[in-house]
Design an enzyme around this catalytic site. Structure first.
Site, PDB file in Angstrom:
ATOM      1  N   MET A   1       0.997  -1.221   0.141  1.00 32.34           N
ATOM      2  CA  MET A   1      -0.090   0.122   0.019  1.00 32.34           C
ATOM      3  C   MET A   1       0.868   1.241  -0.214  1.00 32.34           C
ATOM      4  O   MET A   1       2.044   1.229   0.155  1.00 32.34           O
ATOM      5  CB  MET A   1      -0.999  -0.049   1.286  1.00 32.34           C
ATOM      6  CG  MET A   1      -1.851  -1.054   1.358  1.00 32.34           C
ATOM      7  SD  MET A   1      -3.117  -1.359   2.855  1.00 32.34           S
ATOM      8  CE  MET A   1      -4.011   0.285   2.378  1.00 32.34           C
ATOM      9  N   HIS A   2       0.265   2.291  -0.380  1.00 35.17           N
ATOM     10  CA  HIS A   2       0.680   3.929  -0.013  1.00 35.17           C
ATOM     11  C   HIS A   2       1.776   4.242  -0.856  1.00 35.17           C
ATOM     12  O   HIS A   2       1.870   5.577  -0.981  1.00 35.17           O
ATOM     13  CB  HIS A   2       1.363   4.032   1.325  1.00 35.17           C
ATOM     14  CG  HIS A   2       0.667   3.431   2.313  1.00 35.17           C
ATOM     15  ND1 HIS A   2      -0.801   3.864   2.740  1.00 35.17           N
ATOM     16  CD2 HIS A   2       0.987   2.412   3.510  1.00 35.17           C
ATOM     17  CE1 HIS A   2      -1.040   2.963   3.917  1.00 35.17           C
ATOM     18  NE2 HIS A   2      -0.203   2.167   4.199  1.00 35.17           N
TER      19      HIS A   2
ATOM     20  N   ASP B   1      -2.598  -5.249   0.494  1.00 33.61           N
ATOM     21  CA  ASP B   1      -2.008  -6.248   0.932  1.00 33.61           C
ATOM     22  C   ASP B   1      -2.590  -6.832   2.129  1.00 33.61           C
ATOM     23  O   ASP B   1      -2.877  -8.286   2.277  1.00 33.61           O
ATOM     24  CB  ASP B   1      -0.536  -6.129   0.951  1.00 33.61           C
ATOM     25  CG  ASP B   1      -0.177  -5.251   2.014  1.00 33.61           C
ATOM     26  OD1 ASP B   1      -0.929  -4.536   2.571  1.00 33.61           O
ATOM     27  OD2 ASP B   1       1.303  -4.962   1.803  1.00 33.61           O
TER      28      ASP B   1
END
Length: 482
Positions: free
Chosen positions: A79-80, A236
């Protein structure tokens, strides 16, 4: 057949799932990180695509008939991360990853520019999130920022290669700080605070809904049919939850991958940003979750393996479950700073208490224990946010170690369950999302895998660990800002 593609930080993992929910085969291809400056963590998105194609080739070679029957593909990913594209969809710079700490000053700026950030996004501004990264690029690389036409998360850039669509899902988008998490939609207010609009963002679909169709040329090259659906996919951790059947409020798990995550499902948006607890959308409609995150978990063991010049199995084999490890040093696992509960990108990693009698086994135990203590801090933060758990599933690569699983059970005073195929993590959840996108029901798909091992906390060991946990916390307090 259904294919799960999990874009991790250290590896792209693939999993092939049949119509009975059984894993047919897996394949993977390694990735590397680049850290050109202190606190920086980057990857070239083109390496993700090369690794995906290499893993596809391995899986096809091992299971040609089964692979040719794939009808749905699901995506899971780190992520991110910020993948910046121009008007021609050209990648403008290396992707800035979730464990990058350069944008700490921009977090303060974002809070000033978007005073309702906590209410809308439900999370503190931290360097790991996507929004501060774009503020950093706007400040330090203005020529690049001026050319940005699209911002994609890592798994969604893979989707662009697979089907040509710019699509994301609420679970992954919630980690950008641009999502109205309660409404599961982009926030114009938060985007404007970063000089962006909805035009820069992918369209949103739920994780289990179709989010594109595989390009005909890829379907032909891979020996697949013409209508292979690609699911919305998930971040995830939300994908890992789908993989172990954590779909109902109160269900929870610990993920021991590069990072360490403690994840609990909620039936409502329940933010508590003051304790650095994340409140995100889950990978199913009308589901949310709370999450504590430590930035270095499995990566601590990988780092120590390189430092000690030994592989993981050798180090773990030197440990005994009956050893109280009273002589082990204290290890702070903050090799890349920390999120929950400290929100401290400058938190230092450390060994404390080394003597001439300290052995490699002592240090190995200390590393595993330090990660367990970091998870204990995360659980304490979740409890402060009103969440209570008594049993947690364990997923990710760390699930392979019975010693580590028992240590976590003892440190957290919670039962730890290891399921069949737990190490599959997000790849299994991604495959299940691909299955759901073809029209299957959640009840049929999101079953819990069988329990391979059950680790019950030992009261004596928990009591011994409590004093070491107190020393662990005191050491961080003393070193903070040093």
């Amino acid at each position: 057949m259904y294919l799960g593609i999990d874009l991790g930080t250290s590896e792209v993992k693939l999993l092939l799932l049949d119509g009975e929910g059984r894993t047919v085969g897996t394949a993977g291809s390694a990735l590397t990180l680049s850290s050109p400056e202190p606190l920086w963590s980057e990857q070239d998105p083109h390496d993700w695509w090369r690794a995906t194609q290499a893993a596809i080739a391995k899986l096809r070679a091992a299971h040609p008939a089964e692979f040719s029957a794939v009808r749905g593909i699901g995506l899971s990913g780190q992520m991110h991360g910020a993948v910046l594209l121009d008007a021609a969809n050209t990648v403008l710079r290396p992707a800035i990853l979730w464990n990058d700490g350069r944008s700490h000053a921009e977090c303060v700026e974002l809070g000033t520019a978007a005073p309702r950030l906590h209410n809308i996004a439900g999370n503190l501004a931290m360097p790991g999130f996507t929004a501060p990264k774009l503020l950093w690029v706007r400040k330090h690389e203005p020529e690049t920022f001026a050319r940005v036409k699209s911002v994609l998360l890592p798994k969604d850039w893979l989707r662009l290669q697979l089907c040509g669509e710019k699509v994301s899902d609420p679970s992954d988008a919630a980690g950008t700080l641009w999502l109205d998490v309660a409404r599961r939609d982009w926030s114009d207010e938060l985007l404007a605070a970063c000089g962006l609009t909805r035009a820069h963002m992918p369209r949103l679909v739920e994780s289990s809904e179709p989010g594109g169709v595989l390009r005909p040329e890829l379907a032909k090259a891979w020996g697949l049919g013409a209508e292979v659906l690609i699911a919305g996919g998930a971040g995830d951790n939300a994908a890992s939850a789908i993989g172990i059947g954590a779909t109902q409020p109160g269900d929870g798990f610990i993920s021991l991958g590069t990072s360490g995550v403690l994840f609990v499902v909620n039936d409502r948006f329940a933010p508590n940003p003051t304790s650095a607890v994340h409140a995100f959308c889950h990978a199913l409609p009308q589901r949310w979750h709370q999450m504590s995150v430590m930035l270095s978990a499995g990566s601590c063991l990988k780092w120590f393996c390189a430092l000690a010049g030994a592989d993981e199995s050798t180090l773990l084999a030197s440990l005994s479950q009956n050893d109280s490890a009273v002589n082990a040093p204290i290890f702070l696992p903050y090799l890349a700073g920390e999120r929950t509960p400290h929100n401290d990108p400058f938190a230092p990693g450390a060994f404390y208490g080394l003597t001439t009698q300290t052995t490699r086994a002592d240090c190995t135990h200390a590393v595993l224990e330090g990660v367990a203590f970091g998870l204990a801090d995360g659980l304490a933060a979740l409890r402060e946010a009103g969440t209570e758990v008594h049993a947690l599933s364990l997923v990710g690569g760390g699930a392979r170690s019975a010693y580590w699983a028992q240590l976590i059970a003892d440190a957290l005073d919670a039962e730890i369950l290891v399921h069949d195929g737990s190490e599959a993590g997000g790849a299994l959840g991604a495959a299940r999302l691909g299955w759901l996108a073809t029209g299957a029901s959640v009840d049929a798909v999101c079953t819990r895998p069988g329990i391979a091992a059950r680790h019950v906390p030992d009261p004596e060991r928990h009591a011994r660990l409590a004093s070491r946990l107190a020393r662990f916390r005191d050491l961080y307090r003393r070193l903070r800002g040093a």
